[in-house]
Design a protein around this motif. Structure first.
Motif, PDB file in Angstrom:
ATOM      1  N   THR A   1     -45.301  44.649  39.005  1.00  0.00           N
ATOM      2  CA  THR A   1     -46.288  44.919  38.002  1.00  0.00           C
ATOM      3  C   THR A   1     -45.683  45.505  37.007  1.00  0.00           C
ATOM      4  O   THR A   1     -46.279  45.382  35.957  1.00  0.00           O
ATOM      5  CB  THR A   1     -47.288  45.653  38.605  1.00  0.00           C
ATOM      6  OG1 THR A   1     -46.988  46.907  39.069  1.00  0.00           O
ATOM      7  CG2 THR A   1     -48.095  44.774  39.715  1.00  0.00           C
ATOM      8  N   GLY A   2     -44.458  46.126  36.736  1.00  0.00           N
ATOM      9  CA  GLY A   2     -43.830  46.734  35.412  1.00  0.00           C
ATOM     10  C   GLY A   2     -42.667  47.758  36.007  1.00  0.00           C
ATOM     11  O   GLY A   2     -42.167  47.759  36.953  1.00  0.00           O
TER      12      GLY A   2
ATOM     13  N   ASP B   1     -40.462  40.047  33.114  1.00  0.00           N
ATOM     14  CA  ASP B   1     -39.670  39.847  31.929  1.00  0.00           C
ATOM     15  C   ASP B   1     -38.751  41.006  31.693  1.00  0.00           C
ATOM     16  O   ASP B   1     -38.935  42.110  32.295  1.00  0.00           O
ATOM     17  CB  ASP B   1     -40.351  39.205  30.974  1.00  0.00           C
ATOM     18  CG  ASP B   1     -41.272  40.090  30.142  1.00  0.00           C
ATOM     19  OD1 ASP B   1     -41.318  41.340  30.464  1.00  0.00           O
ATOM     20  OD2 ASP B   1     -42.208  39.851  29.607  1.00  0.00           O
ATOM     21  N   ASP B   2     -38.006  40.802  30.789  1.00  0.00           N
ATOM     22  CA  ASP B   2     -37.007  42.107  30.245  1.00  0.00           C
ATOM     23  C   ASP B   2     -37.807  43.318  29.894  1.00  0.00           C
ATOM     24  O   ASP B   2     -37.493  44.421  29.880  1.00  0.00           O
ATOM     25  CB  ASP B   2     -36.004  41.712  29.224  1.00  0.00           C
ATOM     26  CG  ASP B   2     -35.099  40.840  29.578  1.00  0.00           C
ATOM     27  OD1 ASP B   2     -35.098  40.412  31.028  1.00  0.00           O
ATOM     28  OD2 ASP B   2     -34.287  40.214  28.965  1.00  0.00           O
ATOM     29  N   LYS B   3     -39.274  43.143  29.545  1.00  0.00           N
ATOM     30  CA  LYS B   3     -40.015  44.090  29.147  1.00  0.00           C
ATOM     31  C   LYS B   3     -40.722  44.860  30.334  1.00  0.00           C
ATOM     32  O   LYS B   3     -41.333  45.548  29.920  1.00  0.00           O
ATOM     33  CB  LYS B   3     -40.831  43.759  27.895  1.00  0.00           C
ATOM     34  CG  LYS B   3     -40.303  43.435  26.797  1.00  0.00           C
ATOM     35  CD  LYS B   3     -39.203  44.345  26.037  1.00  0.00           C
ATOM     36  CE  LYS B   3     -38.570  44.032  24.800  1.00  0.00           C
ATOM     37  NZ  LYS B   3     -37.781  44.875  24.162  1.00  0.00           N
ATOM     38  N   GLY B   4     -40.752  44.126  31.488  1.00  0.00           N
ATOM     39  CA  GLY B   4     -41.474  44.815  32.512  1.00  0.00           C
ATOM     40  C   GLY B   4     -42.938  44.136  32.618  1.00  0.00           C
ATOM     41  O   GLY B   4     -43.725  44.672  33.459  1.00  0.00           O
TER      42      GLY B   4
ATOM     43  N   GLU C   1     -30.637  46.385  35.764  1.00  0.00           N
ATOM     44  CA  GLU C   1     -29.401  45.228  35.941  1.00  0.00           C
ATOM     45  C   GLU C   1     -29.473  44.519  37.377  1.00  0.00           C
ATOM     46  O   GLU C   1     -29.546  43.295  37.430  1.00  0.00           O
ATOM     47  CB  GLU C   1     -28.103  45.937  35.988  1.00  0.00           C
ATOM     48  CG  GLU C   1     -27.656  46.476  34.568  1.00  0.00           C
ATOM     49  CD  GLU C   1     -26.458  47.377  34.683  1.00  0.00           C
ATOM     50  OE1 GLU C   1     -25.905  47.380  33.587  1.00  0.00           O
ATOM     51  OE2 GLU C   1     -26.120  47.976  35.694  1.00  0.00           O
ATOM     52  N   LEU C   2     -29.885  45.269  38.531  1.00  0.00           N
ATOM     53  CA  LEU C   2     -30.126  44.569  39.877  1.00  0.00           C
ATOM     54  C   LEU C   2     -31.390  43.631  39.595  1.00  0.00           C
ATOM     55  O   LEU C   2     -31.393  42.466  40.236  1.00  0.00           O
ATOM     56  CB  LEU C   2     -30.086  45.634  40.692  1.00  0.00           C
ATOM     57  CG  LEU C   2     -28.913  46.443  41.158  1.00  0.00           C
ATOM     58  CD1 LEU C   2     -29.300  47.706  41.857  1.00  0.00           C
ATOM     59  CD2 LEU C   2     -27.919  45.613  41.825  1.00  0.00           C
ATOM     60  N   SER C   3     -32.172  44.002  38.997  1.00  0.00           N
ATOM     61  CA  SER C   3     -33.619  43.217  38.816  1.00  0.00           C
ATOM     62  C   SER C   3     -33.351  41.897  38.361  1.00  0.00           C
ATOM     63  O   SER C   3     -33.885  40.724  38.631  1.00  0.00           O
ATOM     64  CB  SER C   3     -34.703  43.946  38.424  1.00  0.00           C
ATOM     65  OG  SER C   3     -34.672  44.144  36.828  1.00  0.00           O
ATOM     66  N   ARG C   4     -32.321  42.269  37.252  1.00  0.00           N
ATOM     67  CA  ARG C   4     -32.100  40.849  36.422  1.00  0.00           C
ATOM     68  C   ARG C   4     -31.250  39.749  37.009  1.00  0.00           C
ATOM     69  O   ARG C   4     -31.238  38.717  37.031  1.00  0.00           O
ATOM     70  CB  ARG C   4     -31.366  41.287  35.119  1.00  0.00           C
ATOM     71  CG  ARG C   4     -32.212  42.191  33.928  1.00  0.00           C
ATOM     72  CD  ARG C   4     -33.505  41.744  33.589  1.00  0.00           C
ATOM     73  NE  ARG C   4     -34.666  42.020  34.828  1.00  0.00           N
ATOM     74  CZ  ARG C   4     -35.860  41.810  34.593  1.00  0.00           C
ATOM     75  NH1 ARG C   4     -36.073  40.690  33.738  1.00  0.00           N
ATOM     76  NH2 ARG C   4     -36.640  41.720  35.553  1.00  0.00           N
TER      77      ARG C   4
END
Length: 455
Positions: free
Chosen positions: A62-63, A404-407, A388-391
């Motif tokens: 969720t963030g 997304d990159d902003k959570g 980084e791992l989440s991306r």
């Protein structure tokens, strides 16, 4: 409101344990495996087709939680996920008492995608055999394939099905498969794989590349490729134009024109690591820029030449690839110089990953896990942080990420295809770092296998 008539679990539905056990059965090299088991497994998915499937206690991201400007944790909550007609119908607040399948707090992620594999060529299901030392070059391998393909074709349908089941057991429900089009195989490799995919249509999907594994002109495969282009394939392939067919222009012009004539994409194998490899990539970039219909539909597989360029040349080609909307399909190789994936990402180049070979005469190291490829990439490129791992999870999911990159949560949402996995992890970063086990796979809203916790 939450539907009150969810599909309930049939006690005879196949579990992940039974699914993997079925997938590991070896075939005797002299006989065919009956497809009855594969059809029975497909019926598990068919039983849920077109019906409402509801999961409760599903963990979704969720963030992000921050310490100043650094992501230090991924926030999650439990939800109810309602699926219908192959799509996500609702994402609802959790109700532990709802009449639904209990996901037991497992993390939901997009189903995995293997975007470079050869489903038509495998020893999987046959006795173990390592790579033969004599087969050093691509031309050596072509000669070897000409000897073994006639025998392999006799069992290619059930072995392709078993290989698909292996991928599914690791959470993959979608693949881009290259399929041999050559004078030895004729169109039989393609026809056999289409039959295997038909048996798996409720639980797996593949886009197909007509692949001239033995060269277009080296073994006179041009007419066969023309015929394959009229069939149910998605991409026209190519292979090392200079080293196999003696030059870039004739080989690549044929591939490009065939793709344009039939509205197909392009995905070429390019192992050439020297000047010829670079020139082939640049030639294809120029042709795609001249033919905008090929933008977003053109890929270079392997592209080993990119591994040996200086920083300036790497960035120059990466920028051109990005402008042409061309993609790179990589196995994320461990040996030699690393692929310049960070530079490709910098310029917006689509990078997809695949196992390529799984227990075949080319290579024996493919495991079937595309999540493992994301883990390998993280190790190679030093991706260690939560962010980084989440991306880098996108390597496993075909560039779909929960946040997304902003959570901000961007998946799943109403209308998304119901292609998903449940994994034993607290978040995407952990799933990548620990190659967390897949407990369940759902494809187009159809249950493929179930963790024992559901039973």
């Amino acid at each position: 409101m939450l539907e009150t008539h969810p599909v309930m679990i049939n006690p005879n539905s196949i579990s992940r344990k039974d699914f993997i056990k079925s997938s590991s059965i070896l075939l005797a090299s002299s006989c065919l495996l009956s497809t009855e088991q594969a059809i029975a497994e497909e019926n598990v998915a068919s039983n849920f087709s077109g019906k409402t499937l509801i999961l409760k206690n599903v963990r979704l991201e969720t963030g992000f939680e921050y310490d100043q400007d650094e992501v230090i944790k991924t926030k999650t909550e439990l939800f109810i996920i309602e699926m219908e007609d192959g799509k996500v119908k609702n994402v609802l607040p959790n109700n532990p008492n709802a009449k639904a399948i209990d996901a037991k707090g497992l993390l939901m992620l997009p189903a995995f995608r293997d975007m470079h594999i050869h489903l038509d060529k495998t020893y999987y299901g046959l006795p173990w055999q390592a790579h033969l030392k004599k087969n050093r070059s691509v031309k050596d391998m072509i000669a070897f394939e000409q000897q073994i393909i006639p025998e392999l074709l006799k069992t290619s349908i059930p072995r392709s099905e078993k290989l698909i089941e292996l991928l599914q057991s690791y959470g993959t429900s979608y693949a881009r498969s290259h399929v041999n089009i050559d004078p030895t195989s004729g169109l039989d490799s393609l026809k056999h794989l289409e039959t295997a995919l038909l048996h798996k249509k409720k639980s797996f999907h593949a886009e197909l590349v007509a692949f001239p594994q033995h060269g277009i002109y080296y073994t006179k495969s041009a007419d066969l490729l023309k015929e394959a282009a009229t069939m149910d394939i998605d991409f026209i392939g190519g292979l090392d134009p200079t080293s196999i067919d003696g030059g870039i222009e004739k080989h690549m012009d044929f591939v490009i024109q065939l793709a344009l004539d039939h509205g197909k994409g392009i995905d070429i194998h390019l192992h050439e690591s020297g000047e010829s490899g670079v020139k082939t990539i640049e030639y294809l970039i120029d042709k795609v820029m001249e033919n905008p219909a090929l933008k977003g539909k053109t890929y270079v597989s392997h592209a080993f030449a990119l591994r040996y360029l200086d920083k300036t040349k790497t960035e120059e080609i990466a920028e051109k690839l990005g402008a042409a909307k061309m993609g790179i399909a990589s196995t994320i190789p461990l040996s030699g110089n690393p692929m310049p994936v960070p530079a490709l990402y910098k310029y917006g180049v689509e990078v997809v990953a695949g196992n390529d070979c799984i227990v075949d005469h080319w290579n024996t190291f493919g495991t079937g896990s595309i999540l493992q490829k994301a883990n390998i990439a993280a190790q190679i490129y030093g991706y260690r942080t939560e962010f980084e791992l989440s991306r880098i999870l996108k390597l496993a999911t075909g560039n779909i990420l929960p946040l997304d990159d902003k959570g901000k949560r961007q998946w799943p949402k109403t209308g998304d295809k119901a292609n998903l996995v449940l994994v034993d992890a607290s978040c995407s970063a952990e799933a990548v770092s620990r190659v967390s086990p897949v407990k369940s796979l759902i494809h187009d809203g159809n249950l493929v296998f179930l963790t024992e916790a559901y039973r």
